[in-house]
Each structure stands twice: as structure tokens, then as C-alpha cells.
Design an enzyme around this catalytic site. Structure first.
Site, PDB file in Angstrom:
ATOM      1  N   ASP A   1       0.865  -1.189   0.000  1.00  0.00           N
ATOM      2  CA  ASP A   1       0.000   0.000   0.000  1.00  0.00           C
ATOM      3  C   ASP A   1       0.892   1.227   0.000  1.00  0.00           C
ATOM      4  OD1 ASP A   1      -2.252   1.851   0.570  1.00  0.00           O
ATOM      5  OD2 ASP A   1      -3.345   0.021   1.033  1.00  0.00           O
TER       6      ASP A   1
ATOM      7  N   HIS B   1       2.181   2.060  -3.170  1.00  0.00           N
ATOM      8  CA  HIS B   1       1.260   3.021  -3.771  1.00  0.00           C
ATOM      9  C   HIS B   1       1.766   4.451  -3.630  1.00  0.00           C
ATOM     10  CE1 HIS B   1      -2.343  -0.004  -3.294  1.00  0.00           C
ATOM     11  NE2 HIS B   1      -1.329  -0.500  -3.989  1.00  0.00           N
TER      12      HIS B   1
END
Length: 308
Positions: free
Chosen positions: A137, A160
Site C-alpha cells: 500500500d 502506492h
């Protein structure tokens, strides 16, 4: 707190060990001023046992725990330690002031769910420096109530990217300001320099800068996304005074830059000063704009179609 050797969390199957944990953390320090967490040891969250059970058993009902949670700790330092395979977030800083995070190594597979590297929430005067973060993430996420956050010298990938947000979920009022991100290299990440807000949110995110940023095969290098879940709502958190300076590298997708903003003047005072992002081998890229006001200076590629 000296961290040496390897400390391993119990697996998710150890129901008796986790049943007493109500706040979704493995290790937590609260209300400790002047705390220093350091050492060359490893915090192994044993996250594989949580990831494979995600939303397949009762373990899905309650979110997996954060590996290291620090709450209301002022004048805090976390340095040199490694965090590996956290069930969910690796390091979460909440309601703290005067925080220095440096020389950290944070790792989890790119496929691991919700394993943010460092999450900042309702905290001020935070510095994150000289660290290597690769997760499933956000490498670093900055949430509402945070101000004066400096990110410097980070290797990010997989993951991310460095994200401001998400902000304004469920119509809540968000407030983030004075965030400076510089000297970051993104390698094989899904996102790079990202600001993300929920539709229907209120408040603001302002005075944000991304400086000296490198992208290597990043899916979405530069992104403002005010439609995080629903594209039908035209009200969003106000984003203003955002500066991108000296950004370069490669995008794995044709769209290298996207300023995707809701209506009503929610994205204003955006500045791009020197940016060159191409596809692999110098292939052509494009930029996409919606409801954004962008000022351009210096060489900028791809061309930004929404100049103010």
C-alpha cells in the site's frame, strides 16, 4: 526501547493471543514523551497468516493489527529498526508532535493488502528521512489533522507511493497543510506523488510540495484524485498551493500526469516547475486534467492541458 534480534508476532490463527487486542495493534506506546525506539533488530509481523485469511474467515471482520503504533508521544524518535510483513500498517503515528523517523527499513510483498509503511495521523512537526520502504500500500500516507510534515530521502517500491490522504471520507472535514516531500525515488510503484480525497468531503489540503522526485516505471507518477470511490459527486476537499518541482523519470502507462478534480474550484493554485516524464524508452506520454488550475514554468512534459 532497544530492538535487537527478531521479534515475531503470533499468527492470526492464534485466536487466544489476539482476542485480548481490541485496538488493532501488535506493539503500542502511548503518552510517552521523549521516547526513542532504535536498534538493528527486526519486527516481524507474521502478516502472511492474516493476508491469506483476508475476508475468508472471522479474521476479516476485525481489521488486522498495526505492527507498531505510537499515540500521543511527543519528541519521539524511531530509527534504524526494520519492520517486516506487518498484518496491516507497519508504523502508525497518531496525535504526536516532534517526531523523527529515520533510517528505517520497511518491507512487505507488493500484493499484501493495506500494509502502509508509515502512516501519519493528527500529528505535527514530523520528519521522515533516509529510509527504504516497499509494501503493498502507501509507502507513506499523511492523513487529516497533520501539518508540518517533511519527507526526505526515501526509496519507495513496491507500493502506492507517497500519499496525502485519503481525506474527507464519509463527508468528514479534513485539514492537512505544510507537507514537503523531496528527494524520493519511486521504483515499480502503482502511484508516485499522490493526493487523494473522498467525494463529499470538506476542509482543505494546502501548502504541499513535491521536489526532486524520480520515477522508474511507475503506473501513475503524478496524481490528484478527488474521485477516490465515486465519480458522481461534485463536492470535494479543497486542494490549493501545490507545487511540483524537478520531477523526472518514466511512466509505465500512457497517462503520466492526472489532475482529476471535482467542480466548484476545489483544485487551485497548482504549480509545475520542470517536469519530464516519458514512457519506457522515451515513448510518448500524456497529461489529463479535469477542473484544475495549473501554472507552468520551465520545461514540462507531458504538456499540461489545463494551464491557468
Amino acid at each position: 526501547m532497544q530492538v535487537k534480534g527478531k521479534s515475531m508476532a503470533p499468527p492470526s490463527a492464534a485466536v487466544s493471543a489476539w482476542s485480548r487486542v481490541r485496538n488493532n495493534y501488535w506493539l503500542m506506546f502511548g503518552l510517552v514523551d521523549g521516547l526513542r525506539v532504535t536498534g538493528n533488530g527486526v519486527l516481524d509481523g507474521n502478516g502472511q497468516s492474516w493476508w491469506v485469511r483476508r475476508c475468508s474467515e472471522v479474521a476479516c471482520v476485525q481489521s488486522a493489527p498495526t505492527a507498531l503504533k505510537l499515540v500521543r508521544c511527543n519528541n519521539l524518535e524511531v530509527s534504524q529498526i526494520s519492520s517486516k510483513d506487518s498484518p496491516q500498517m507497519h508504523v502508525a503515528i497518531l496525535q504526536s508532535r516532534g517526531v523523527n523517523l529515520r533510517k528505517l527499513t520497511i518491507t512487505a510483498p507488493g500484493s499484501s493488502p493495506n500494509t502502509d509503511g508509515i502512516h501519519i495521523d493528527q500529528s505535527q512537526n514530523v520528519r521522515i528521512a533516509d529510509s527504504r520502504i516497499g509494501t503493498g500500500d502507501d509507502c507513506i500516507s499523511v492523513s487529516s489533522g497533520s501539518r508540518f510534515v517533511a519527507v526526505d530521502g526515501i526509496e519507495c517500491g513496491p507500493g502506492h507511493g507517497v500519499s496525502i490522504g485519503s481525506l474527507g471520507k464519509n463527508g468528514y472535514t479534513a485539514a492537512v497543510e505544510f507537507v514537503d516531500v523531496r528527494n524520493v525515488r519511486f521504483t515499480n510503484t502503482m502511484d508516485g506523488a499522490r493526493i487523494k480525497t473522498w467525494e463529499g468531503g470538506q476542509g482543505y489540503a494546502k501548502s504541499i510540495s513535491f521536489t526532486n522526485i524520480e520515477f522508474d516505471n511507475v503506473d501513475h507518477p503524478v496524481l490528484i484524485d478527488q474521485f477516490y470511490r465515486d465519480r458522481s459527486v461534485q463536492v470535494g476537499v479543497a486542494i490549493s498551493n501545490v507545487t511540483y518541482s524537478n520531477l523526472r523519470g518514466t511512466s509505465s502507462q500512457a497517462t503520466a500526469v492526472a489532475f482529476d478534480c471535482s467542480g466548484g474550484g476545489s483544485c487551485t493554485d497548482i504549480h509545475v516547475n520542470y517536469m519530464v516524464i516519458t514512457g519506457p524508452g522515451g515513448r510518448r506520454t500524456v497529461a489529463r486534467c479535469r477542473n484544475a488550475q495549473v501554472a507552468i514554468s520551465g520545461q514540462v512534459y507531458p504538456e499540461i492541458p489545463c494551464r491557468s
